[in-house]
Design a protein around this motif. Sequence first.
Motif, PDB file in Angstrom:
ATOM      1  N   MET A 148      -7.505  -3.601  -6.440  1.00  0.00           N
ATOM      2  CA  MET A 148      -7.702  -3.689  -5.125  1.00  0.00           C
ATOM      3  C   MET A 148      -7.780  -2.578  -4.559  1.00  0.00           C
ATOM      4  SD  MET A 148      -6.051  -5.914  -2.410  1.00  0.00           S
ATOM      5  CE  MET A 148      -4.477  -4.773  -3.127  1.00  0.00           C
ATOM      6  N   ASN A 149      -8.890  -2.351  -3.039  1.00  0.00           N
ATOM      7  CA  ASN A 149      -8.545  -0.915  -3.307  1.00  0.00           C
ATOM      8  C   ASN A 149      -8.063  -1.310  -1.693  1.00  0.00           C
ATOM      9  OD1 ASN A 149     -10.782   0.232  -3.422  1.00  0.00           O
ATOM     10  ND2 ASN A 149     -12.225  -0.827  -3.029  1.00  0.00           N
ATOM     11  N   ASN A 150      -6.853   0.181  -0.679  1.00  0.00           N
ATOM     12  CA  ASN A 150      -5.537  -0.371   0.189  1.00  0.00           C
ATOM     13  C   ASN A 150      -6.557   0.476   1.410  1.00  0.00           C
ATOM     14  OD1 ASN A 150      -4.109   0.455   1.821  1.00  0.00           O
ATOM     15  ND2 ASN A 150      -2.452   1.240   0.298  1.00  0.00           N
ATOM     16  N   PRO A 151      -6.603  -0.427   2.151  1.00  0.00           N
ATOM     17  CA  PRO A 151      -7.284  -0.155   3.551  1.00  0.00           C
ATOM     18  C   PRO A 151      -6.710   0.738   4.447  1.00  0.00           C
ATOM     19  CG  PRO A 151      -6.747  -2.603   3.049  1.00  0.00           C
ATOM     20  CD  PRO A 151      -7.012  -1.584   2.199  1.00  0.00           C
ATOM     21  N   PHE A 152      -5.246   0.804   4.058  1.00  0.00           N
ATOM     22  CA  PHE A 152      -4.251   1.376   4.882  1.00  0.00           C
ATOM     23  C   PHE A 152      -3.931   2.573   4.289  1.00  0.00           C
ATOM     24  CE2 PHE A 152      -3.122  -3.041   5.179  1.00  0.00           C
ATOM     25  CZ  PHE A 152      -4.318  -2.847   6.706  1.00  0.00           C
ATOM     26  N   LEU A 153      -4.247   2.837   3.528  1.00  0.00           N
ATOM     27  CA  LEU A 153      -4.233   4.041   2.377  1.00  0.00           C
ATOM     28  C   LEU A 153      -4.684   5.419   3.688  1.00  0.00           C
ATOM     29  CD1 LEU A 153      -3.639   5.840  -0.050  1.00  0.00           C
ATOM     30  CD2 LEU A 153      -5.775   5.545  -0.846  1.00  0.00           C
ATOM     31  N   GLY A 154      -3.403   6.998   3.963  1.00  0.00           N
ATOM     32  CA  GLY A 154      -4.141   7.363   4.595  1.00  0.00           C
ATOM     33  C   GLY A 154      -3.554   7.214   6.300  1.00  0.00           C
ATOM     34  N   LEU A 155      -3.379   5.851   6.454  1.00  0.00           N
ATOM     35  CA  LEU A 155      -2.933   5.659   7.589  1.00  0.00           C
ATOM     36  C   LEU A 155      -1.339   6.137   8.352  1.00  0.00           C
ATOM     37  CD1 LEU A 155      -5.475   2.777   8.887  1.00  0.00           C
ATOM     38  CD2 LEU A 155      -5.744   5.120   9.139  1.00  0.00           C
ATOM     39  N   GLN A 156      -0.837   6.443   9.350  1.00  0.00           N
ATOM     40  CA  GLN A 156       0.394   6.485   9.238  1.00  0.00           C
ATOM     41  C   GLN A 156       1.368   5.026   8.920  1.00  0.00           C
ATOM     42  OE1 GLN A 156      -2.765   5.956  12.019  1.00  0.00           O
ATOM     43  NE2 GLN A 156      -1.477   5.479  13.455  1.00  0.00           N
ATOM     44  N   ASN A 157       2.065   4.757   8.106  1.00  0.00           N
ATOM     45  CA  ASN A 157       3.371   4.024   7.897  1.00  0.00           C
ATOM     46  C   ASN A 157       3.863   3.557   9.351  1.00  0.00           C
ATOM     47  OD1 ASN A 157       3.551   4.133   5.507  1.00  0.00           O
ATOM     48  ND2 ASN A 157       4.756   5.792   4.958  1.00  0.00           N
ATOM     49  N   VAL A 158       3.757   2.363   9.487  1.00  0.00           N
ATOM     50  CA  VAL A 158       4.454   1.773  10.794  1.00  0.00           C
ATOM     51  C   VAL A 158       5.122   0.564  10.941  1.00  0.00           C
ATOM     52  CG1 VAL A 158       3.051   2.821  12.768  1.00  0.00           C
ATOM     53  CG2 VAL A 158       1.810   1.023  11.476  1.00  0.00           C
ATOM     54  N   PRO A 159       5.929  -0.033  11.160  1.00  0.00           N
ATOM     55  CA  PRO A 159       6.868  -0.597  11.231  1.00  0.00           C
ATOM     56  C   PRO A 159       5.507  -2.280  11.251  1.00  0.00           C
ATOM     57  CG  PRO A 159       7.001  -0.624  12.958  1.00  0.00           C
ATOM     58  CD  PRO A 159       6.171   1.220  13.193  1.00  0.00           C
ATOM     59  N   SER A 160       6.154  -3.616  10.690  1.00  0.00           N
ATOM     60  CA  SER A 160       5.016  -4.636  10.614  1.00  0.00           C
ATOM     61  C   SER A 160       5.638  -5.987  11.222  1.00  0.00           C
ATOM     62  CB  SER A 160       4.898  -4.698   8.655  1.00  0.00           C
ATOM     63  OG  SER A 160       6.277  -4.760   8.865  1.00  0.00           O
ATOM     64  N   PHE A 161       4.764  -7.283  11.851  1.00  0.00           N
ATOM     65  CA  PHE A 161       4.829  -7.965  11.920  1.00  0.00           C
ATOM     66  C   PHE A 161       4.346  -8.655  11.506  1.00  0.00           C
ATOM     67  CE2 PHE A 161       1.549  -5.725  14.787  1.00  0.00           C
ATOM     68  CZ  PHE A 161       0.716  -6.937  15.517  1.00  0.00           C
ATOM     69  N   ASP A 162       4.887 -10.351  11.938  1.00  0.00           N
ATOM     70  CA  ASP A 162       4.269 -11.005  11.346  1.00  0.00           C
ATOM     71  C   ASP A 162       2.868 -11.312  12.052  1.00  0.00           C
ATOM     72  OD1 ASP A 162       6.092 -11.798   9.907  1.00  0.00           O
ATOM     73  OD2 ASP A 162       7.180 -13.376  11.339  1.00  0.00           O
ATOM     74  N   VAL A 163       1.789 -12.798  11.400  1.00  0.00           N
ATOM     75  CA  VAL A 163       0.798 -12.989  11.473  1.00  0.00           C
ATOM     76  C   VAL A 163       0.304 -13.598  10.874  1.00  0.00           C
ATOM     77  CG1 VAL A 163      -2.080 -12.327  11.805  1.00  0.00           C
ATOM     78  CG2 VAL A 163      -0.441 -10.486  11.723  1.00  0.00           C
ATOM     79  N   LYS A 164       0.192 -14.689  11.300  1.00  0.00           N
ATOM     80  CA  LYS A 164      -0.726 -16.477  10.635  1.00  0.00           C
ATOM     81  C   LYS A 164      -1.813 -16.529  11.473  1.00  0.00           C
ATOM     82  CE  LYS A 164       4.652 -17.002  10.244  1.00  0.00           C
ATOM     83  NZ  LYS A 164       5.524 -17.708  10.373  1.00  0.00           N
ATOM     84  N   SER A 165      -2.369 -17.769  10.631  1.00  0.00           N
ATOM     85  CA  SER A 165      -3.474 -18.838  11.092  1.00  0.00           C
ATOM     86  C   SER A 165      -3.420 -19.903  10.194  1.00  0.00           C
ATOM     87  CB  SER A 165      -4.278 -18.344   9.981  1.00  0.00           C
ATOM     88  OG  SER A 165      -5.857 -18.828  10.216  1.00  0.00           O
ATOM     89  N   LYS A 166      -3.515 -21.315  11.191  1.00  0.00           N
ATOM     90  CA  LYS A 166      -3.908 -22.303  10.867  1.00  0.00           C
ATOM     91  C   LYS A 166      -4.427 -22.826  10.176  1.00  0.00           C
ATOM     92  CE  LYS A 166      -2.013 -23.320  15.963  1.00  0.00           C
ATOM     93  NZ  LYS A 166      -1.946 -24.058  16.785  1.00  0.00           N
ATOM     94  N   ASP A 167      -5.673 -21.413   9.791  1.00  0.00           N
ATOM     95  CA  ASP A 167      -7.049 -22.097   9.318  1.00  0.00           C
ATOM     96  C   ASP A 167      -6.990 -21.018   7.635  1.00  0.00           C
ATOM     97  OD1 ASP A 167      -8.276 -23.792  11.640  1.00  0.00           O
ATOM     98  OD2 ASP A 167      -8.950 -21.540  12.524  1.00  0.00           O
TER      99      ASP A 167
END
Length: 176
Positions: free
Chosen positions: A1-20
């Motif tokens: 799997m390709n990593n789309p965040f490679l080379g971007l700054q490390n930042v904190p994460s937060f919750d993302v959800k979807s009912k769908d």
Amino acid sequence: MNNPFLGLQNVPSFDVKSKDIVEKKDLDMKFMSGDFGIKGGEDISPEVSWKGAPSDTKSFVVTLYDPDAPTGSGFWHWAVANIPRSVHELIQDAGNKDNSKLPSGAIQLPNDARAKKYTGAAPPKGHGVHHYFLTVWALDIERVLIPEESTPAFLGFNMFGHVIARGVLKFEVEVK
């Protein structure tokens, strides 16, 4: 799997959800791409919500990206910028082409099909599992000042340095 965040700054994460989007379940056909030949696909964007972004967030960006598309550069399915910090959800079908369900002030950029709307998942038949990244980006600026016809990649370039956190909802799709 390709990593789309490679080379971007490390930042904190937060919750993302979807009912769908339900983990370990097939994506409902209405969220797939009829525009790209998926039978039953309706190109309706899924509901997405988020919580836990930093208190100093000034705006959000939502993107949907498939790094596994056979293009050499992946495929941007959706990009919405300049979502006010008070907004914490995009309702189902917010990605329609008339922009009527977007929050006030938000802009929808053309995706890699050059359509100013959500284009659903559409891995080529037999290409294997594609990994999709529905990402909510928290920014330290109120607006990303780019032309509304800009590409999602140009949006990302202009967000770089302003991202203070991101939340990611990953899902997989395979067309056999």
